[in-house]
Design an enzyme around this catalytic site. Structure first.
Site, short mmCIF file in Angstrom:
data_model
loop_
_atom_site.label_atom_id
_atom_site.label_comp_id
_atom_site.label_asym_id
_atom_site.label_seq_id
_atom_site.Cartn_x
_atom_site.Cartn_y
_atom_site.Cartn_z
N ASP A 64 -3.28 4.79 -2.06
CA ASP A 64 -2.89 3.96 -3.20
C ASP A 64 -2.91 4.72 -4.52
O ASP A 64 -3.16 4.14 -5.57
CB ASP A 64 -3.82 2.72 -3.31
CG ASP A 64 -3.95 2.01 -1.99
OD1 ASP A 64 -2.91 1.77 -1.37
OD2 ASP A 64 -5.08 1.71 -1.58
N LYS A 96 1.78 7.40 -4.99
CA LYS A 96 2.72 8.39 -4.43
C LYS A 96 4.16 7.91 -4.56
O LYS A 96 5.07 8.70 -4.81
CB LYS A 96 2.42 8.62 -2.94
CG LYS A 96 1.06 9.22 -2.67
CD LYS A 96 0.79 9.35 -1.19
CE LYS A 96 0.48 8.04 -0.49
NZ LYS A 96 -0.82 7.43 -0.80
N LYS A 111 5.65 6.29 -6.86
CA LYS A 111 6.25 6.55 -8.17
C LYS A 111 6.69 8.02 -8.27
O LYS A 111 7.77 8.32 -8.79
CB LYS A 111 5.24 6.21 -9.27
CG LYS A 111 5.79 6.44 -10.65
CD LYS A 111 4.87 5.92 -11.73
CE LYS A 111 5.35 6.43 -13.09
NZ LYS A 111 4.67 5.83 -14.20
N ASN A 165 1.06 0.07 7.40
CA ASN A 165 -0.24 -0.01 6.72
C ASN A 165 -0.10 0.51 5.29
O ASN A 165 -0.91 0.23 4.42
CB ASN A 165 -1.34 0.77 7.47
CG ASN A 165 -0.90 2.18 7.89
OD1 ASN A 165 0.26 2.52 7.81
ND2 ASN A 165 -1.85 2.97 8.34
N GLY A 196 1.96 0.94 1.63
CA GLY A 196 2.72 0.02 0.80
C GLY A 196 2.82 0.59 -0.58
O GLY A 196 1.83 1.10 -1.10
N HIS A 197 4.00 0.60 -1.14
CA HIS A 197 4.06 0.99 -2.54
C HIS A 197 5.06 0.16 -3.31
O HIS A 197 5.99 -0.40 -2.75
CB HIS A 197 4.27 2.49 -2.73
CG HIS A 197 5.37 3.07 -1.93
ND1 HIS A 197 5.15 3.92 -0.90
CD2 HIS A 197 6.69 2.91 -2.03
CE1 HIS A 197 6.30 4.27 -0.38
NE2 HIS A 197 7.25 3.67 -1.04
N GLN A 242 -1.00 6.94 3.06
CA GLN A 242 -2.47 7.08 3.05
C GLN A 242 -2.86 8.39 2.34
O GLN A 242 -2.13 8.81 1.46
CB GLN A 242 -3.07 6.99 4.46
CG GLN A 242 -2.93 5.61 5.08
CD GLN A 242 -1.63 5.40 5.80
OE1 GLN A 242 -1.15 6.25 6.51
NE2 GLN A 242 -1.02 4.25 5.62
N THR A 253 -7.68 6.31 8.88
CA THR A 253 -6.53 5.79 9.58
C THR A 253 -6.34 6.61 10.86
O THR A 253 -7.12 7.52 11.13
CB THR A 253 -5.29 5.76 8.67
OG1 THR A 253 -4.27 4.97 9.30
CG2 THR A 253 -4.77 7.16 8.36
N THR A 264 -0.37 -4.02 0.60
CA THR A 264 -0.12 -4.47 1.97
C THR A 264 -0.96 -5.69 2.33
O THR A 264 -0.47 -6.64 2.93
CB THR A 264 -0.41 -3.31 2.95
OG1 THR A 264 0.44 -2.23 2.61
CG2 THR A 264 -0.16 -3.70 4.39
N VAL A 273 1.24 7.37 -17.24
CA VAL A 273 0.55 6.64 -18.32
C VAL A 273 0.95 5.16 -18.33
O VAL A 273 0.73 4.47 -19.32
CB VAL A 273 0.83 7.30 -19.70
CG1 VAL A 273 0.15 8.67 -19.79
CG2 VAL A 273 2.32 7.42 -19.98
N GLY A 274 1.52 4.69 -17.26
CA GLY A 274 1.91 3.29 -17.15
C GLY A 274 2.76 3.12 -15.91
O GLY A 274 3.19 4.11 -15.30
P1 IMP Z 1 -5.42 1.31 9.49
O1 IMP Z 1 -4.60 2.44 8.96
O2 IMP Z 1 -4.75 -0.04 9.33
O3 IMP Z 1 -5.89 1.56 10.90
O4 IMP Z 1 -6.75 1.24 8.60
C1 IMP Z 1 -7.74 2.25 8.64
C2 IMP Z 1 -8.30 2.53 7.26
O5 IMP Z 1 -7.29 3.10 6.44
C3 IMP Z 1 -8.80 1.30 6.52
O6 IMP Z 1 -9.90 1.64 5.72
C4 IMP Z 1 -7.62 0.93 5.62
O7 IMP Z 1 -8.02 0.19 4.49
C5 IMP Z 1 -7.14 2.33 5.25
N1 IMP Z 1 -5.72 2.36 4.88
C6 IMP Z 1 -4.65 2.34 5.69
N2 IMP Z 1 -3.52 2.42 4.99
C7 IMP Z 1 -3.86 2.50 3.70
C8 IMP Z 1 -3.12 2.65 2.48
O8 IMP Z 1 -1.89 2.73 2.45
N3 IMP Z 1 -3.86 2.69 1.34
C9 IMP Z 1 -5.21 2.65 1.34
N4 IMP Z 1 -5.94 2.53 2.44
C10 IMP Z 1 -5.28 2.46 3.61
#
Ligand code: IMP
Length: 433
Positions: free
Chosen positions: A13, A16, A18, A38, A40-41, A223, A238, A299, A414-415
Site C-alpha cells: 500500500d 506503487k 501512482k 489481494n 488494490g490501488h 504487495q 503473502t 481491497t 505530496v498529494g
Molecule cells: P494474502 O495475500 O491475502 O494471503 O494475505 C497475506 C498477508 O498479506 C496479510 O497480512 C495481508 O493483509 C497482506 N496483504 C496482501 N496483499 C496486500 C496488499 O496489497 N497490501 C497490503 N497488505 C497485503
C-alpha cells in the site's frame, strides 16, 4: 529504453499504482508478475477515481499493452468484472493480455482461505481471504488450474476433479455450497474462458518482442518486500515473491532484461493484517496518521496499522530488491509535527542493539525500535512541485532517508493527484516533458 521494476519497499500500500501510472504513459507494456486481487490501488485521474485489483493501471493509456503475467493468480470472476467496469466507463481494454500459464483462483480456494484463517483463530495471518494462498499452494502441488485450461472443457473438468480430491475433508463444511458442484463450476469457468479468450496470450513472447525493440517496459509489483514469502516476516506474509527478482520468474524474462528497480515507500509505515511491526504507533498519533493518510485497505477496507518509518527495514528491502531508486509517497501526511521519528536500530529482548534486519522471527517479534529524532515541518507541502519549494526540514528528512537507506530518491509524492509530485535530482528521462 530501459525496463523498470516497481516494487513495494515496506508492507504494501505504498502507492506503487501512482508511480506506475506516471511511467505507464510512455511505456509500451506494463506487466504484473505476482499476487492477485489481494492487491488494490487507486488512481486519481482528474475528477475520476479508478480502483484496480488485477488489471495494471496502464490500461488507462490507449497505446499501452497491459500484461497479467504467468506468476499472477487470477480470479476470473474478478477479472471479468474489472473488464466490464472499465468498459462501462469507456476505457478500451483491447490491449489487455493474460498469460495462458497464469493460475486460476477457484471457488474452493476462497473457501479454504476462510477455513484456514478460522482454524488459526487468534494466530490468524489476517489474509485478504481472496484465495491467494490456497491457489499458490495448488500451483506448487501441481494441482493448479491454469488460464489455458479454460479453453478445453474436458481437461478443465478432469483437473478440477483432481484438485478437489485431496481437499475433501477441509471442504466438508462447504459441501452444500452450489459453487462447489463440479458441473456448475466447470460451466461457470468455461463461460469465463469464453469471455477471456481474446485476451489470453503467450505474454512472455510479447515481452521479449517489446524488450528486443528497446521499448519501455514496466513491471508492476504487488504487495511488498516485507510480505515476501521468502524474505518477509514469515508466516505473516503473502504467498508469492513481491521482490524485484520475481519480475523475471513471473513474466518470463531474464535478469539481464531488467535495467532499473524502483522501490516505493511511504514517508511513514503501515501494515495490514497480523505480524511484527516494530515502529507501530498504537496511540492517538497513529490514529491521526491513519485518518490523514486515509489508511484503509483498497481491497478489504480494513484500517491499516500505522507507525514511523523504519530505516532498518527499508535498507533491507533496498538490498534484497537491488533498488536503483526510491520513490517516497505521502510526504504531505507527515506535516504538522514538531519532531519526526525514524527507526535507525532495534533493541533486542536481551539488550543487544541491531542495525540490520534480524533473520530470526523471535528476535524481530521482540525488537524495540531505537529512534533518531529529526525536526518536522508545519508548512502545507501539497502545492510544492520542485525541490526548492519544499521546506528545509522536509528536504532534510528526505536526505536522511537517502543516506541511511543507501538509495537515491527519484520522486516524492505530496498529494494523491497525478501532478502532486516533486522530482529529486534529474527529472526522469522516461517521462515526456
Ligand atoms: P494474502 O495475500 O491475502 O494471503 O494475505 C497475506 C498477508 O498479506 C496479510 O497480512 C495481508 O493483509 C497482506 N496483504 C496482501 N496483499 C496486500 C496488499 O496489497 N497490501 C497490503 N497488505 C497485503
Amino acid at each position: 529504453m530501459p525496463s523498470i521494476v516497481i516494487v513495494g519497499a515496506q508492507w504494501g500500500d505504498e502507492g506503487k499504482g501512482k508511480v506506475v501510472d506516471l511511467l505507464a504513459e510512455n511505456a509500451s507494456v506494463v506487466a504484473r508478475f505476482q499476487g492477485g486481487n489481494n492487491a488494490g490501488h487507486t488512481i486519481v485521474r482528474g475528477d475520476e477515481v479508478f480502483k484496480f485489483h488485477l488489471i495494471p493501471s496502464g490500461i488507462l493509456y490507449p497505446g499501452t499493452t497491459c500484461v497479467i503475467g504467468n506468476g499472477v493468480v487470477v480470479d476470473p470472476t474478478v477479472l471479468t468484472a474489472e473488464i466490464d467496469g472499465l468498459r462501462d466507463r469507456g476505457v478500451d481494454v483491447s490491449n489487455l493480455r493474460v498469460s495462458a500459464n497464469a493460475h486460476l483462483i477457484m471457488p474452493y480456494h476462497l473457501m479454504l482461505d476462510h477455513a484456514h484463517e478460522a482454524k488459526l483463530g487468534k494466530l490468524e495471518i489476517g489474509t485478504t481471504k481472496r484465495g491467494i494462498g490456497p491457489c499458490y499452494a495448488d500451483k506448487a502441488s501441481r494441482l493448479g488450474i491454469r488460464v489455458q485450461d479454460l479453453l478445453d472443457e474436458k481437461i478443465l473438468k478432469q483437473k478440477i476433479m483432481a484438485a478437489m480430491e485431496p481437499k475433501r475433508l477441509m471442504l466438508r463444511p462447504f459441501e452444500r455450497d452450489p459453487a462447489l458442484d463440479l458441473h456448475a463450476m466447470t460451466e461457470q469457468y468455461m463461460l469465463h474462458g469464453n469471455r477471456l479468450e481474446r485476451h489470453i496470450a503467450d505474454t512472455a513472447s510479447l515481452l521479449h518482442r517489446a524488450l528486443d525493440d528497446e521499448e519501455l517496459v514496466i513491471f508492476e509489483g504487488a504487495q511488498a518486500a516485507l510480505l515476501d514469502i521468502d524474505h518477509g516476516t514469515y508466516p505473516f506474509v503473502t504467498s508469492s515473491n513481491p521482490v524485484a527478482g520475481a519480475a523475471c520468474v513471473g513474466s518470463g524474462v531474464g535478469p539481464r532484461d531488467i535495467t532499473e528497480v524502483w522501490g516505493v515507500a511511504k514517508a511513514y509505515a503501515t501494515r495490514v493484517g497480523a505480524g511484527p511491526f516494530p515502529t507501530e504507533l498504537d496511540d492517538e498519533l497513529g490514529e491521526d496518521i491513519r485518518q490523514r493518510g486515509g489508511e484503509f485497505g483498497t481491497t478489504t477496507g480494513r484500517p491499516r496499522r500505522t507507525g514511523w518509518l523504519d530505516i532498518i527495514a527499508l535498507r533491507y528491502a533496498a538490498r534484497i530488491n537491488g533498488m536503483t531508486a526510491l520513490a517516497i509517497t505521502k510526504l504531505d501526511v507527515l506535516g504538522g509535527h514538531d519532531t519526526i521519528r525514524v527507526c535507525t536500530g532495534y533493541q533486542t529482548s536481551d539488550g543487544a542493539e541491531l542495525d540490520t534486519f534480524p533473520y530470526h522471527q523471535t528476535v524481530l517479534h521482540h525488537a524495540k525500535p531505537i529512534y533518531t529524532d529529526l525536526p518536522g515541518w508545519h508548512e502545507d507541502i501539497t502545492g510544492c512541485r520542485t525541490v526548492d519549494e519544499l521546506p528545509e526540514n522536509a528536504l532534510g528528512y528526505l536526505r536522511f532517508i537517502e543516506e541511511h537507506a543507501g538509495v537515491p530518491i527519484s520522486l516524492v509524492g505530496v498529494g494523491p493527484a497525478r501532478d502532486q509530485i516533486v522530482w529529486l535530482g534529474e527529472r526522469s528521462p522516461l517521462l515526456a516533458a
